[in-house]
Design a protein around this motif. Structure first.
Motif, short mmCIF file in Angstrom:
data_model
loop_
_atom_site.label_atom_id
_atom_site.label_comp_id
_atom_site.label_asym_id
_atom_site.label_seq_id
_atom_site.Cartn_x
_atom_site.Cartn_y
_atom_site.Cartn_z
N PRO A 58 1.44 -1.79 -0.32
CA PRO A 58 -0.32 -0.10 0.28
C PRO A 58 0.38 1.63 -0.14
N ASN A 59 0.42 2.53 -0.53
CA ASN A 59 0.80 3.34 -1.06
C ASN A 59 1.19 5.10 0.39
N ASP A 60 -0.26 4.43 1.03
CA ASP A 60 -0.25 5.80 2.17
C ASP A 60 0.54 5.05 3.33
N SER A 61 1.33 6.04 4.07
CA SER A 61 2.59 5.84 4.88
C SER A 61 2.02 4.80 5.88
N VAL A 62 1.10 4.52 6.89
CA VAL A 62 0.95 3.76 8.12
C VAL A 62 1.11 2.32 7.23
N ASN A 63 -0.05 2.12 6.22
CA ASN A 63 -0.21 0.87 5.30
C ASN A 63 1.27 -0.27 5.43
N GLU A 64 1.85 1.03 4.14
CA GLU A 64 3.25 0.53 3.57
C GLU A 64 3.85 0.39 5.19
N ALA A 65 4.13 0.93 6.24
CA ALA A 65 5.03 0.76 6.95
C ALA A 65 4.62 -0.25 7.96
N ARG A 66 3.70 -0.67 7.75
CA ARG A 66 2.50 -2.17 8.12
C ARG A 66 3.12 -2.95 7.25
N ALA A 67 3.10 -2.69 5.98
CA ALA A 67 3.69 -3.95 5.16
C ALA A 67 5.07 -4.42 4.96
N LEU A 68 5.71 -3.17 5.52
CA LEU A 68 7.10 -3.61 5.67
C LEU A 68 7.78 -4.61 6.67
N LEU A 77 6.51 -7.96 6.48
CA LEU A 77 7.74 -8.73 5.87
C LEU A 77 9.13 -8.68 7.00
N ALA A 78 9.19 -7.68 7.26
CA ALA A 78 10.41 -8.25 8.54
C ALA A 78 10.25 -8.95 9.27
N ALA A 79 9.20 -9.38 9.90
CA ALA A 79 8.89 -10.50 11.03
C ALA A 79 8.70 -11.53 10.72
N ASN A 80 9.10 -12.01 8.99
CA ASN A 80 8.70 -13.17 8.66
C ASN A 80 10.25 -12.91 7.73
N GLY A 81 11.51 -12.52 8.39
CA GLY A 81 12.29 -12.94 7.54
C GLY A 81 12.66 -11.87 6.26
N LEU A 82 11.90 -11.48 5.84
CA LEU A 82 12.40 -11.24 4.35
C LEU A 82 13.20 -10.25 3.91
N ILE A 83 12.51 -9.15 4.67
CA ILE A 83 13.95 -7.72 5.17
C ILE A 83 14.14 -8.06 6.54
N THR A 84 14.93 -7.25 6.31
CA THR A 84 15.08 -6.55 8.17
C THR A 84 15.39 -4.72 8.01
N LEU A 85 14.67 -4.30 9.12
CA LEU A 85 14.32 -2.58 8.83
C LEU A 85 15.76 -1.74 9.96
N LYS A 86 15.50 -0.39 9.53
CA LYS A 86 16.53 0.30 10.37
C LYS A 86 16.36 0.18 11.38
N ASP A 87 16.71 0.37 13.16
CA ASP A 87 16.53 0.41 13.77
C ASP A 87 16.16 1.98 13.58
N GLY A 88 14.61 2.05 14.54
CA GLY A 88 13.62 3.30 14.65
C GLY A 88 13.17 2.74 13.71
N ALA A 89 12.93 2.17 12.49
CA ALA A 89 11.79 2.46 11.32
C ALA A 89 10.26 2.48 12.34
N GLY A 90 9.69 3.37 12.45
CA GLY A 90 8.54 3.51 13.06
C GLY A 90 7.36 3.18 11.90
N SER A 91 5.77 3.91 12.10
CA SER A 91 4.67 3.69 11.45
C SER A 91 4.84 4.77 10.19
N GLU A 92 6.03 5.86 9.93
CA GLU A 92 5.86 5.80 8.74
C GLU A 92 7.65 5.43 7.69
N ALA A 93 6.96 4.06 7.71
CA ALA A 93 9.02 3.53 7.41
C ALA A 93 8.33 3.20 5.59
N THR A 94 8.72 3.22 5.16
CA THR A 94 8.91 3.17 3.24
C THR A 94 10.14 1.92 3.07
#
Length: 278
Positions: free
Chosen positions: A144-154, A157-174
């Motif tokens: 999704p391209n809205d900031s909250v749902n995009e961050a939620r999507a990422l 993916l991170a919770a299932n080992g597909l990616i790793t997010l930077k420390d501090g990536a919050g509810s507006e992560a891209t």
């Protein structure tokens, strides 16, 4: 003449005072929202599952509770809030707290939650692979391209080992906040309502629960990975413009939305794809 002048001045003074009090009262009413609670309670809602839940209440519970309920369906995530803000509808039911906080901040609206009803777990789906392990290097994933749902999507993916997010990536992560991407996944940002339709054009898509269900997808059965409901901040709630929380019609609906009858309806109809939050 002098007495007449005094009387006229007194009348004008009283009139000005009355006008001032009326104006003050008007300002107060304007700031706190409409105090006219007559007529049907008009609620904006996404078609699935929100409007379906409201329709169940309208057809089976509202009359006994003395509630005249009108449901208006919207397929986007913007109009329900703007319509609630401008008074076109009395309330809405479609969103979660992170999304609402972001919306109020960016658009200057004054929408507040009333009662949390359910969670629709976000899921990763595919028409091309049967598991996340089968996603090939360079696979394209729609989010999704809205900031909250995009961050939620990422985060999913991170919770299932597909990616790793930077420390501090919050509810507006891209995607720019991705620290590691071992499969070199490519991300296609689309409107949330279009993610299910994009499945034939991408290798996988992260889809909001309501749009998945509307597309005939069964999240509890069809998702490659599904968001955990435990301690989730993404419960969907009934919301209203600030100042209208005391609307007696709203209180009746809030009570019905969290009733045993509605809980059973959600569990029976959605079979784990929508989870009661009460």
């Amino acid at each position: 003449m002098r007495n007449t002048a005094k009387l006229t001045a007194a009348v004008l003074t009283a009139g000005a005072l009355t006008l001032g009090l009326t104006a003050c009262g008007s300002d107060k009413d304007s700031a706190s929202g409409s105090s006219d609670y007559s007529g049907p309670l008009v609620v904006a809602a996404s078609p699935t599952p929100h409007a379906e839940i409201l329709d169940y209440i309208k057809d089976h519970l509202a009359k006994k509770a003395g509630l005249d309920l009108e449901v208006k369906e919207f397929t986007d995530y913007i109009t329900p809030n703007t319509a609630t803000e401008d008074g076109s509808v009395d309330a809405n039911y479609f969103q979660n707290k992170p999304y609402l906080d972001d919306f109020n901040k960016k658009r200057g609206t004054h929408i507040v939650p009333v009662v949390t009803v359910h969670l629709e777990p976000l899921g990763l789906y595919s028409h091309k692979v049967k598991s996340v392990d089968a996603l090939k290097s360079g696979a394209t994933v729609a989010v999704p391209n809205d900031s909250v749902n995009e961050a939620r999507a990422l985060k999913l993916l991170a919770a299932n080992g597909l990616i790793t997010l930077k420390d501090g990536a919050g509810s507006e992560a891209t995607p720019q906040d991705i620290a590691k991407n071992p499969k070199n996944l490519q991300f296609k940002e689309v409107e949330a309502a279009q993610t299910a339709r994009s499945l034939d054009d991408v290798d996988a898509a992260v889809i909001n629960g309501n749009y998945a269900i509307s597309a005939g997808i069964k999240p509890a059965k069809d998702a490659l990975v599904l968001e955990s409901a435990k301690n989730s901040p993404y419960g969907n709630f009934l919301a209203v413009k600030k100042g209208n929380e005391k609307d007696p019609r709203l209180k009746k609906l809030a009570k019905l939305l969290t009733s045993p009858e509605v809980k059973k309806f959600i569990e029976d109809k959605y079979q784990g794809s929508v989870i009661p939050s009460f």
